[in-house]
Scaffold this motif. Sequence first.
Motif, PDB file in Angstrom:
ATOM      1  N   ASP B  66       0.825  -1.203   0.000  1.00 55.65           N
ATOM      2  CA  ASP B  66       0.000   0.000   0.000  1.00 55.65           C
ATOM      3  C   ASP B  66       0.868   1.265   0.000  1.00 55.65           C
ATOM      4  OD1 ASP B  66      -2.676   1.151   0.195  1.00 55.65           O
ATOM      5  OD2 ASP B  66      -2.090   1.794   2.203  1.00 55.65           O
ATOM      6  N   LEU B  67       2.074   1.178   0.598  1.00 57.16           N
ATOM      7  CA  LEU B  67       2.935   2.354   0.735  1.00 57.16           C
ATOM      8  C   LEU B  67       3.937   2.481  -0.406  1.00 57.16           C
ATOM      9  CD1 LEU B  67       3.803   1.945   4.521  1.00 57.16           C
ATOM     10  CD2 LEU B  67       2.560   3.877   3.549  1.00 57.16           C
ATOM     11  N   LYS B  68       4.087   1.402  -1.144  1.00 60.70           N
ATOM     12  CA  LYS B  68       5.159   1.218  -2.130  1.00 60.70           C
ATOM     13  C   LYS B  68       5.457   2.454  -2.988  1.00 60.70           C
ATOM     14  CE  LYS B  68       4.480  -1.666  -5.586  1.00 60.70           C
ATOM     15  NZ  LYS B  68       5.043  -2.048  -6.882  1.00 60.70           N
ATOM     16  N   ASP B  69       4.431   3.022  -3.587  1.00 56.44           N
ATOM     17  CA  ASP B  69       4.689   4.112  -4.532  1.00 56.44           C
ATOM     18  C   ASP B  69       4.465   5.490  -3.924  1.00 56.44           C
ATOM     19  OD1 ASP B  69       5.189   2.182  -6.524  1.00 56.44           O
ATOM     20  OD2 ASP B  69       3.007   1.917  -6.741  1.00 56.44           O
ATOM     21  N   LYS B  70       4.287   5.537  -2.603  1.00 51.54           N
ATOM     22  CA  LYS B  70       3.955   6.820  -1.987  1.00 51.54           C
ATOM     23  C   LYS B  70       5.113   7.447  -1.227  1.00 51.54           C
ATOM     24  CE  LYS B  70      -0.754   5.161  -1.029  1.00 51.54           C
ATOM     25  NZ  LYS B  70      -1.569   4.644   0.089  1.00 51.54           N
ATOM     26  N   VAL B  71       6.173   6.681  -0.948  1.00 51.01           N
ATOM     27  CA  VAL B  71       7.198   7.161  -0.011  1.00 51.01           C
ATOM     28  C   VAL B  71       8.619   6.913  -0.499  1.00 51.01           C
ATOM     29  CG1 VAL B  71       5.739   6.894   2.039  1.00 51.01           C
ATOM     30  CG2 VAL B  71       7.067   4.962   1.227  1.00 51.01           C
ATOM     31  N   ASP B  72       9.600   7.552   0.202  1.00 56.91           N
ATOM     32  CA  ASP B  72      11.005   7.351  -0.144  1.00 56.91           C
ATOM     33  C   ASP B  72      11.589   6.124   0.547  1.00 56.91           C
ATOM     34  OD1 ASP B  72      11.013   9.805  -1.583  1.00 56.91           O
ATOM     35  OD2 ASP B  72      11.078  10.846   0.345  1.00 56.91           O
ATOM     36  N   TYR B  73      11.138   5.907   1.784  1.00 61.59           N
ATOM     37  CA  TYR B  73      11.615   4.743   2.540  1.00 61.59           C
ATOM     38  C   TYR B  73      10.423   4.047   3.186  1.00 61.59           C
ATOM     39  CZ  TYR B  73      16.291   6.885   2.509  1.00 61.59           C
ATOM     40  OH  TYR B  73      17.475   7.420   2.136  1.00 61.59           O
ATOM     41  N   ILE B  74      10.527   2.747   3.332  1.00 64.44           N
ATOM     42  CA  ILE B  74       9.509   2.039   4.128  1.00 64.44           C
ATOM     43  C   ILE B  74      10.191   1.467   5.358  1.00 64.44           C
ATOM     44  CG2 ILE B  74       7.776   0.210   4.203  1.00 64.44           C
ATOM     45  CD1 ILE B  74       7.336   0.560   1.273  1.00 64.44           C
ATOM     46  N   PHE B  75       9.542   1.712   6.481  1.00 65.17           N
ATOM     47  CA  PHE B  75      10.093   1.337   7.769  1.00 65.17           C
ATOM     48  C   PHE B  75       9.781  -0.127   8.087  1.00 65.17           C
ATOM     49  CE2 PHE B  75       9.704   1.345  12.463  1.00 65.17           C
ATOM     50  CZ  PHE B  75      10.960   1.812  12.789  1.00 65.17           C
ATOM     51  N   VAL B  76      10.774  -0.982   7.899  1.00 65.65           N
ATOM     52  CA  VAL B  76      10.598  -2.410   8.213  1.00 65.65           C
ATOM     53  C   VAL B  76      11.806  -2.878   9.019  1.00 65.65           C
ATOM     54  CG1 VAL B  76      10.066  -4.702   7.278  1.00 65.65           C
ATOM     55  CG2 VAL B  76       9.448  -2.693   5.975  1.00 65.65           C
ATOM     56  N   PRO B  77      11.899  -2.494  10.292  1.00 58.55           N
ATOM     57  CA  PRO B  77      13.086  -2.862  11.061  1.00 58.55           C
ATOM     58  C   PRO B  77      13.200  -4.366  11.243  1.00 58.55           C
ATOM     59  CG  PRO B  77      11.384  -2.016  12.517  1.00 58.55           C
ATOM     60  CD  PRO B  77      10.890  -1.804  11.118  1.00 58.55           C
ATOM     61  N   LYS B  78      14.429  -4.800  11.428  1.00 58.97           N
ATOM     62  CA  LYS B  78      14.670  -6.224  11.662  1.00 58.97           C
ATOM     63  C   LYS B  78      14.633  -6.432  13.171  1.00 58.97           C
ATOM     64  CE  LYS B  78      18.302  -9.544  10.385  1.00 58.97           C
ATOM     65  NZ  LYS B  78      17.536 -10.456   9.562  1.00 58.97           N
ATOM     66  N   MET B  79      13.464  -6.751  13.674  1.00 55.78           N
ATOM     67  CA  MET B  79      13.289  -6.854  15.124  1.00 55.78           C
ATOM     68  C   MET B  79      13.636  -8.242  15.611  1.00 55.78           C
ATOM     69  SD  MET B  79       9.974  -5.061  16.472  1.00 55.78           S
ATOM     70  CE  MET B  79      10.197  -3.816  17.651  1.00 55.78           C
ATOM     71  N   MET B  80      14.767  -8.359  16.239  1.00 56.19           N
ATOM     72  CA  MET B  80      15.206  -9.667  16.719  1.00 56.19           C
ATOM     73  C   MET B  80      14.758  -9.866  18.160  1.00 56.19           C
ATOM     74  SD  MET B  80      17.008 -10.813  14.155  1.00 56.19           S
ATOM     75  CE  MET B  80      18.239 -11.974  14.673  1.00 56.19           C
ATOM     76  N   SER B  81      15.099  -8.894  18.989  1.00 57.98           N
ATOM     77  CA  SER B  81      14.894  -9.077  20.413  1.00 57.98           C
ATOM     78  C   SER B  81      14.828  -7.715  21.076  1.00 57.98           C
ATOM     79  CB  SER B  81      16.071  -9.889  20.955  1.00 57.98           C
ATOM     80  OG  SER B  81      16.094  -9.805  22.346  1.00 57.98           O
ATOM     81  N   VAL B  82      13.841  -7.525  21.950  1.00 61.19           N
ATOM     82  CA  VAL B  82      13.751  -6.249  22.654  1.00 61.19           C
ATOM     83  C   VAL B  82      14.010  -6.399  24.157  1.00 61.19           C
ATOM     84  CG1 VAL B  82      12.293  -5.001  21.026  1.00 61.19           C
ATOM     85  CG2 VAL B  82      11.228  -6.458  22.734  1.00 61.19           C
ATOM     86  N   TYR B  83      14.031  -7.630  24.645  1.00 64.13           N
ATOM     87  CA  TYR B  83      14.378  -7.853  26.050  1.00 64.13           C
ATOM     88  C   TYR B  83      15.486  -8.883  26.134  1.00 64.13           C
ATOM     89  CZ  TYR B  83      10.015  -5.454  27.011  1.00 64.13           C
ATOM     90  OH  TYR B  83       9.015  -4.536  27.053  1.00 64.13           O
ATOM     91  N   LYS B  84      16.212  -8.813  27.218  1.00 60.66           N
ATOM     92  CA  LYS B  84      17.338  -9.707  27.395  1.00 60.66           C
ATOM     93  C   LYS B  84      16.895 -11.172  27.364  1.00 60.66           C
ATOM     94  CE  LYS B  84      21.555  -9.737  30.063  1.00 60.66           C
ATOM     95  NZ  LYS B  84      22.213  -9.306  31.295  1.00 60.66           N
ATOM     96  N   ARG B  85      17.611 -11.943  26.620  1.00 64.28           N
ATOM     97  CA  ARG B  85      17.362 -13.385  26.466  1.00 64.28           C
ATOM     98  C   ARG B  85      15.924 -13.701  26.060  1.00 64.28           C
ATOM     99  NH1 ARG B  85      18.465 -16.087  31.396  1.00 64.28           N
ATOM    100  NH2 ARG B  85      18.234 -18.021  30.250  1.00 64.28           N
ATOM    101  N   GLU B  86      15.344 -12.804  25.276  1.00 63.05           N
ATOM    102  CA  GLU B  86      14.020 -13.085  24.732  1.00 63.05           C
ATOM    103  C   GLU B  86      14.025 -12.762  23.238  1.00 63.05           C
ATOM    104  OE1 GLU B  86      10.702 -11.205  26.671  1.00 63.05           O
ATOM    105  OE2 GLU B  86      11.507 -11.672  28.650  1.00 63.05           O
ATOM    106  N   TYR B  87      13.148 -13.418  22.509  1.00 61.12           N
ATOM    107  CA  TYR B  87      13.007 -13.122  21.088  1.00 61.12           C
ATOM    108  C   TYR B  87      11.574 -12.723  20.783  1.00 61.12           C
ATOM    109  CZ  TYR B  87      17.607 -15.025  20.200  1.00 61.12           C
ATOM    110  OH  TYR B  87      18.956 -15.233  20.168  1.00 61.12           O
ATOM    111  N   ILE B  88      11.365 -12.081  19.624  1.00 63.10           N
ATOM    112  CA  ILE B  88      10.009 -11.672  19.273  1.00 63.10           C
ATOM    113  C   ILE B  88       9.263 -12.844  18.658  1.00 63.10           C
ATOM    114  CG2 ILE B  88       8.639 -10.111  17.849  1.00 63.10           C
ATOM    115  CD1 ILE B  88       9.956  -8.389  19.704  1.00 63.10           C
ATOM    116  N   CYS B  89       9.644 -13.225  17.467  1.00 66.58           N
ATOM    117  CA  CYS B  89       9.009 -14.326  16.747  1.00 66.58           C
ATOM    118  C   CYS B  89       9.880 -14.513  15.519  1.00 66.58           C
ATOM    119  CB  CYS B  89       7.575 -13.931  16.371  1.00 66.58           C
ATOM    120  SG  CYS B  89       6.973 -14.635  14.836  1.00 66.58           S
ATOM    121  N   PRO B  90      10.100 -15.740  15.081  1.00 70.43           N
ATOM    122  CA  PRO B  90      11.016 -15.968  13.952  1.00 70.43           C
ATOM    123  C   PRO B  90      10.648 -15.147  12.721  1.00 70.43           C
ATOM    124  CG  PRO B  90      10.257 -18.047  14.876  1.00 70.43           C
ATOM    125  CD  PRO B  90       9.509 -16.985  15.587  1.00 70.43           C
TER     126      PRO B  90
END
Lengths: 327, 326
Positions: B66-90
């Motif tokens: 939906d955003l493809k042709d509307k913007v310069d960048y698309i925000f898709v961070p590589k979220m691995m882990s936000v807490y110590k010794r925990e992961y988000i989801c593969p």
Amino acid sequence: MQNCYLGIDVGSVSTNIVLMNDDKEILGKIYTKTQGRPIEAIQRGLKEIKKEVNEEIKVKGVGATGSGRNLASMIVGGDVVKNEITAHGIAALNFVDGVKTIIEIGGQDSKIILLRDGIISDFAMNTVCAAGTGSFLDRQAARMDIAIQDFGELALKSENAVRIAGRCAVFAESDMIHKQQLGHNQEDIIKGLCDALVRNFLNNLAKGKEILGPVVFQGGVAANAGIMKSFEEALGQEVFVPPHHEVMGAIGCCLLAKEHAVKNPQTNFKGFDIINSGYNVKGMECKDCSNLCEVIEILRDGTVMARWGDKCGKWNNALKSGVEKLA
Amino acid sequence: MTVKIGIPRGLWFYDYYPLWKTFYEELGAEVVLSNPTNKQILDTGVKNTVDEACLPVKIFHGHVFDLKDKVDYIFVPKMMSVYKREYICPKFCGLPEMVNHSIKDLPPLIDTEINFNKSRNSLKKTIYNFGSYVTKNPIKIKRAYEKALKEYEVYKSEIKEGSFPIDGQLNSKEKKQSDITIAVMGHSYNIYDKYGSMGLINKLKENGINIVTPEMMDYKVVNQHASTLEKKMFWSYGRKLLGTAMYLIEEKNIDGMVYLSSFGCGIDSIIVDLIERKARKKGRLPFLLITVDEHTGEAGVNTRLEAFTDMLEWRKRNEGNLSTHG
């Protein structure tokens, strides 16, 4: 002239209609296949029940349930629209003394309802998977060229049931074909399938639930003696199939309509004349926004009766007042 | 010319978007959100995602499209882990790669890695990397982040008070209307996506039911309960859900629990079962699982919700004479 209550259960496979009097006596019941055309099925059912009940009656209330309950209520003029769980629970509570567990298997869904102290205390319904329900049994019966009525009896003849995978309908079918090509008896395969479906039901729906007797088995599949026997073997206790097991949802609706009529004597019932009306359905995809809602319009003899399917309510609200509105 | 940054309304969006929106706006960029999930977004998502992915990941792809042709960048961070010794989801870990390979002609992605699995020492650097797409000035980036954090805290406290971010829009808090309270459990991107959840929260609210969600919980309490498990639950979403459920079951101040899960979710396959067992064993708490996938037929969901609320009301009426809570 008798006062009556009309209960309609429009399910995926069958449409059931029951007429009940003030004394909770069942005057007539109709079990007819929906065959993908619920409106026709309702009309056909009403016509047949009118014929079956040969006396003067006055309909005091109408209840609808099943996946087509909103449609049914709109066509017939319903007073109460209820989900299947509540309808089945109420019916069993009124017709089976002290019932504690209901196993219900219909065309596309299966459910377990636990009743304690006369109220529904817990229930579970199948999630996205419809394996082990009536439509799957229908399909297997058709594939093996057996009338669905004979399916259960055949299973009872089995002496050495084979093991069939029950987790998934696709696996079950390939297992059945594999066993059939090995040369196993048809009745052994069918009994194996019954066992598999029961195993699947108990592992999925009844998981962690306390199944206390009396256990009641209702819904269309309860007509299948093979499945019933498999349930009895797996549970180690007697399983009752009530006399009107295939129309219990509709019976629940009659009871709900009766309760409703106590406070609301004026019914919305449109009369038996609707069996002579011509119904048309128009569908379209509304392109006014990116939701692309599938809007349905229902016409009775050329006049729009109802519209639904739109998320914003634009089409629904555009109908002039006095016309049935449904979300 | 200002830089246009597109933020897809999916996955972590419901947890973090005020943070990133404020951050980039403070840096002088223009932030464009994709439209709330609708049929078109779902359809393009399904068409442009690997088949095995779950519904929310497919919806996310639709939002990127939906955003493809509307913007310069698309925000898709590589979220691995936000807490110590925990992961988000593969699937979060490989999201930028998945998006990049599935959708053609994309503008560049902001795919900075967030990984605090070992420690938070890399926080400063991570923030700088995110900001560097707009400016190279570290002080400006630091200030923007501080401002963003404040916004994020406000957002979180709004939700705690009962204002839910349906499609990212905080709805108005409503006073307690009925005496029935249901906990709506599930990953934030499932329960707050109006289209994806088939309007679950709104449907319950229309029936005058009070709703509790995991996002309303105190993180410390949740953690405390989750840490009593025999083995550490290392999926962050799973930990939050389990801890919340354990707390609610123990407190006994809810009447039932509805769990919304997307078909094929690996984390939920464990969590749902654990929660259901705990609910039945400890509190004899009514529990309803609703599974969503690409199907749009609402009849099944409506039937289950109606039956569930009917049952709760029935139980409540009988509570005066009979104890149903064991």
